[in-house]
Structures are given as structure tokens and as C-alpha cells.
Enzyme design. Structure first.
Site, mmCIF file in Angstrom:
data_model
loop_
_atom_site.group_PDB
_atom_site.id
_atom_site.type_symbol
_atom_site.label_atom_id
_atom_site.label_comp_id
_atom_site.label_asym_id
_atom_site.label_seq_id
_atom_site.Cartn_x
_atom_site.Cartn_y
_atom_site.Cartn_z
ATOM 1 N N HIS A 63 1.013 -1.432 0.333
ATOM 2 C CA HIS A 63 0.546 0.103 -0.263
ATOM 3 C C HIS A 63 0.774 1.409 0.233
ATOM 4 O O HIS A 63 1.328 2.021 1.278
ATOM 5 C CB HIS A 63 -0.907 0.196 1.547
ATOM 6 C CG HIS A 63 -2.342 0.894 1.278
ATOM 7 N ND1 HIS A 63 -3.381 0.460 0.871
ATOM 8 C CD2 HIS A 63 -1.852 2.545 0.781
ATOM 9 C CE1 HIS A 63 -3.825 1.453 0.991
ATOM 10 N NE2 HIS A 63 -3.344 2.625 0.772
ATOM 11 N N HIS B 89 1.011 5.002 -2.303
ATOM 12 C CA HIS B 89 0.929 5.866 -4.064
ATOM 13 C C HIS B 89 1.916 6.789 -4.456
ATOM 14 O O HIS B 89 2.879 7.463 -3.231
ATOM 15 C CB HIS B 89 0.019 6.967 -2.759
ATOM 16 C CG HIS B 89 -1.207 6.104 -2.174
ATOM 17 N ND1 HIS B 89 -2.801 6.346 -3.165
ATOM 18 C CD2 HIS B 89 -1.360 5.621 -1.245
ATOM 19 C CE1 HIS B 89 -3.764 5.398 -2.858
ATOM 20 N NE2 HIS B 89 -2.992 5.531 -0.923
ATOM 21 N N ASP C 151 1.417 9.419 -6.241
ATOM 22 C CA ASP C 151 1.928 10.737 -5.766
ATOM 23 C C ASP C 151 2.292 11.268 -5.089
ATOM 24 O O ASP C 151 2.481 12.220 -4.385
ATOM 25 C CB ASP C 151 1.029 11.212 -7.079
ATOM 26 C CG ASP C 151 -0.149 10.464 -6.406
ATOM 27 O OD1 ASP C 151 -0.396 9.151 -5.364
ATOM 28 O OD2 ASP C 151 -1.668 11.270 -5.862
ATOM 29 N N GLY D 203 -9.282 8.034 -2.159
ATOM 30 C CA GLY D 203 -10.171 9.743 -2.413
ATOM 31 C C GLY D 203 -11.128 9.474 -0.690
ATOM 32 O O GLY D 203 -11.063 8.473 -0.044
ATOM 33 N N HIS E 194 -10.139 1.215 -0.665
ATOM 34 C CA HIS E 194 -9.801 2.232 0.501
ATOM 35 C C HIS E 194 -10.798 2.305 1.140
ATOM 36 O O HIS E 194 -11.783 3.017 1.148
ATOM 37 C CB HIS E 194 -9.500 3.369 0.327
ATOM 38 C CG HIS E 194 -8.034 3.667 0.448
ATOM 39 N ND1 HIS E 194 -7.413 3.095 -1.489
ATOM 40 C CD2 HIS E 194 -6.938 4.317 1.014
ATOM 41 C CE1 HIS E 194 -5.901 3.767 -0.813
ATOM 42 N NE2 HIS E 194 -5.812 4.086 -0.184
ATOM 43 N N GLU F 167 -11.654 4.304 7.009
ATOM 44 C CA GLU F 167 -10.620 5.228 7.020
ATOM 45 C C GLU F 167 -10.842 6.666 7.390
ATOM 46 O O GLU F 167 -10.665 7.192 8.333
ATOM 47 C CB GLU F 167 -9.080 5.263 5.625
ATOM 48 C CG GLU F 167 -8.290 6.811 5.759
ATOM 49 C CD GLU F 167 -7.267 6.273 4.922
ATOM 50 O OE1 GLU F 167 -8.026 6.021 3.432
ATOM 51 O OE2 GLU F 167 -7.034 6.798 4.353
ATOM 52 N N ASP G 71 1.689 3.859 2.989
ATOM 53 C CA ASP G 71 0.224 5.047 2.485
ATOM 54 C C ASP G 71 1.579 5.919 1.402
ATOM 55 O O ASP G 71 1.102 5.688 0.297
ATOM 56 C CB ASP G 71 -0.271 5.445 4.144
ATOM 57 C CG ASP G 71 -1.772 6.146 2.437
ATOM 58 O OD1 ASP G 71 -1.678 5.399 1.650
ATOM 59 O OD2 ASP G 71 -2.020 6.774 3.635
HETATM 60 ZN ZN LIG Z 1 -3.762 4.981 0.714
#
Ligand SMILES: [Zn+2]
Length: 344
Positions: free
Chosen positions: A18, A20, A22, A175, A202, A205, A283
Site C-alpha cells: 500500500h 501511492h 503521487d 480518495g 480504501h 479510513e 501509504d
Molecule cells: Zn492509501
């Protein structure tokens, strides 16, 4: 061997499921790419930039996500994406990560005319080069975004399906979670699922356990991104445990988005005690200011995971990777061999 020294956690072979793209640029690279592309940044040195990008003042997931506008401003061409992907794999290789799944939403890389397919190809090129140079294995998870229209999610699902034979290993929904349920994007999950592309979502969260239930029941999720608030629904927790669906746990990120008040307060300890499968991920290495090894240190120091538990968590990262059976066997063989060497 109850309290493993820091270097043991660095040596522990790890799998990152997990992270990202970006959210994980090197500050120096963000600076260099912005300079080359004439993009204005909120800070002028790599150190100040790292400081600015580290989220310490967000009150919610939504506020946390605003930082991505900065990184995405330099991620609009193939060269930038290839470099960022290569360096992300390189950073993982340096901390003994044998396998990494890199996720991003290619629809966010098209502001200057790049096609989303070109964004995927550039990222795959960077990862392939890292594999060749450093041996680190990898895959790409294509993300759809909860706040986007369902038609755009479907485009992302099509992209994931189309590139599945070329290195895309999964499909995700990411998102802003509150107000944007999985059910809105059902067609994209059906598309990915029918084509055999594994799904992670996701959930739990920025919203409660109901979101996790949808991810599993409607979204065909084989893994849950975060799942932090699962404990709010005991029956669901038992269902997830019984089905062996793992949680991609990102401790530091959850503290930053205020899902939990501190690392020590994180329910990952409870989940392990309840027989759930927990995998650790970062993350966002930039916004969270952590490496995967440091997340293992948090688990050891603040959640009191023993060496045996940390090894089990690391092994789960290979057991639940979105890879073909032969690759899994080979990764697990290497994992067991390396752990045996550390323990001898
Ligand atoms: Zn994430």
C-alpha cells in the site's frame, strides 16, 4: 528474540502492498522536476519542502489529500513518472523490500495532454528498469477515485484490465470516502472482477465500518486498504477474519488523518489478537515522512509486536500480494530463507 534491534527490521525481507506513487516522491526529485518544468512550489529547499509536505496539521482525510495537488503538478509527463517510479522502487530496495505494489490514479496525470495509458506505461517502464538494476519485483495498482464520476472509474477499470498482462496487478478505489460510497462505482468493480483483476478498496479510513462492508459485499475486495474502523462492527470483523481478507494497515497515515490518536492507540494490535491478517504499508512516504522499516518499528515499539508477530505480518505481505501462484511460491521461498538466515 523478543525485541528485535532496528537493523533486524531493516534486514527483514518485506513486501509493500500500500504505497501511492503521487505521495512518495523524494523531496529533492520534487524540487528538480518542478525546476525543470517551471512549476511553482511552496518551498525552495529539499529540507523545507519535506517539512511542508509532511502532514502534521490535517483534521481529516480530505485535508490530508490536499497535499497531492503539489506532487501532481510535476507528474504530468512520461519522463517524470518513469523517474518517480524508478526511485520509489529504488528506495524500497534499499530497505530490503523484495516486492512492491505501486498505486496511482492515471486520470490525474492527464492535465497537460498525457494519455492515462501513457501514464501507466511510463510507470511500468520505471519499475521494470528498477527490477533489472536492483532485482526488486513490483506491480501497479490502478486507482479510481471515489469523488470522480462512475464513468471515469469505469475508464480506470478498463485501463487496469487492458494493462493486466503488462504489469498492472490490481484495481483500487481511493480518495475522499465520506459521501462517496463504493456502491456508486459498482460497474467498475464488476468490470475488473469479471476480467480477473484483483481488487483492493480504501475503506474504514475516512468513514465507518459500513464502508468496509460495501467494499467486501459489493466491491469484490480481496484486500482492504486501511480498514481502521472495522472494530466498530464486530460481526463484520468476524466475517473478514473468517474470509481471510487482509487489512493493508498504514499506522502513521492513520495518525495524520486522525482516524486514531496515536500509533499506540491503533487497533492493529486488536486485529491481530482477533485473528485478522494485517499487512504493513507506508501509504505515502513523502506526506507521512516514513519508510516501511519505520512502520515496523512503530508496530514493535508502540503496539508491542514481538519478532514472531512482525515476521508473520511481513510474510502476510507476500501471501496476499497480487501475483501469480508461481511468483508467490518463489517470493515466499526467498522470504523464509532470508528470515532463517537472520534468525540463525
Ligand atoms: Zn492509501
Amino acid at each position: 528474540m523478543l525485541t528485535p534491534a532496528p537493523e533486524l527490521l531493516l534486514r527483514l525481507p518485506k513486501s509493500e502492498l500500500h504505497v501511492h506513487l503521487d505521495g512518495s516522491l523524494r523531496p529533492g526529485t520534487l524540487l528538480a522536476l518542478a525546476h525543470e518544468r517551471d512549476v511553482e512550489l511552496p518551498a525552495r529547499s529539499a529540507a523545507d519542502l519535506a517539512d511542508h509536505m509532511l502532514v502534521s496539521d490535517a483534521s481529516s482525510l480530505e485535508e490530508y489529500l490536499q497535499r497531492f495537488e503539489v506532487t501532481l503538478a510535476v507528474m504530468q509527463d512520461a519522463d517524470a513518472l518513469e523517474r518517480i517510479a524508478y526511485e520509489l522502487a529504488e528506495d524500497h530496495a534499499a530497505e530490503n523490500v523484495l516486492y512492491v505494489e505501486v498505486r496511482f490514479c492515471p486520470a490525474l496525470n492527464t492535465a497537460k495532454g498525457l494519455a492515462s495509458s501513457e501514464a501507466v506505461e511510463a510507470t511500468l517502464r520505471g519499475l521494470a528498469r528498477a527490477k533489472q538494476d536492483l532485482g526488486i519485483q513490483s506491480g501497479v495498482i490502478v486507482c479510481a477515485l471515489r469523488s470522480h464520476a462512475p464513468s471515469r472509474s469505469l475508464e480506470m477499470a478498463d485501463l487496469a484490465v487492458g494493462y493486466a498482462p503488462h504489469g498492472v496487478c490490481g484495481f483500487d478505489l481511493a480518495g475522499a470516502e465520506a459521501g462517496n460510497p463504493v456502491a456508486d462505482h459498482i460497474a467498475s468493480f464488476e468490470r475488473a472482477s469479471r476480467a480477473g483483476v484483483p481488487i483492493t478498496i480504501h475503506a474504514g479510513e475516512g468513514y465507518g465500518a459500513e464502508s468496509i462492508r460495501q467494499a467486501v459485499e459489493v466491491g469484490h475486495a480481496r484486500r482492504i486498504g486501511h480498514g481502521t474502523r472495522l472494530h466498530e462492527d464486530r460481526a463484520l470483523m468476524e466475517l473478514i477474519a473468517a474470509r481471510g481478507i487482509p487489512l493493508e494497515t498504514c499506522l502513521t497515515s492513520n495518525v495524520q488523518t486522525r482516524v486514531v490518536t496515536s500509533h499506540g492507540d491503533h487497533p492493529a494490535r486488536l486485529y491481530l489478537d482477533e485473528g485478522l491478517t494485517v499487512c504493513l504499508g507506508t501509504d505515502n512516504r513523502l506526506m507521512s515522512g516514513v519508510t516501511l522499516t519505520q512502520e515496523y518499528e512503530h508496530a514493535r515499539d508502540e503496539l508491542d509486536l514481538t519478532w514472531k508477530e512482525l515476521v508473520a505480518v511481513a510474510r502476510a505481505g507476500f501471501e496476499h500480494a497480487f501475483v501469480d501462484p508461481a511468483t508467490r511460491v518463489e517470493l515466499l521461498r526467498r522470504f523464509d530463507q532470508d528470515v532463517a538466515a537472520i534468525e540463525s
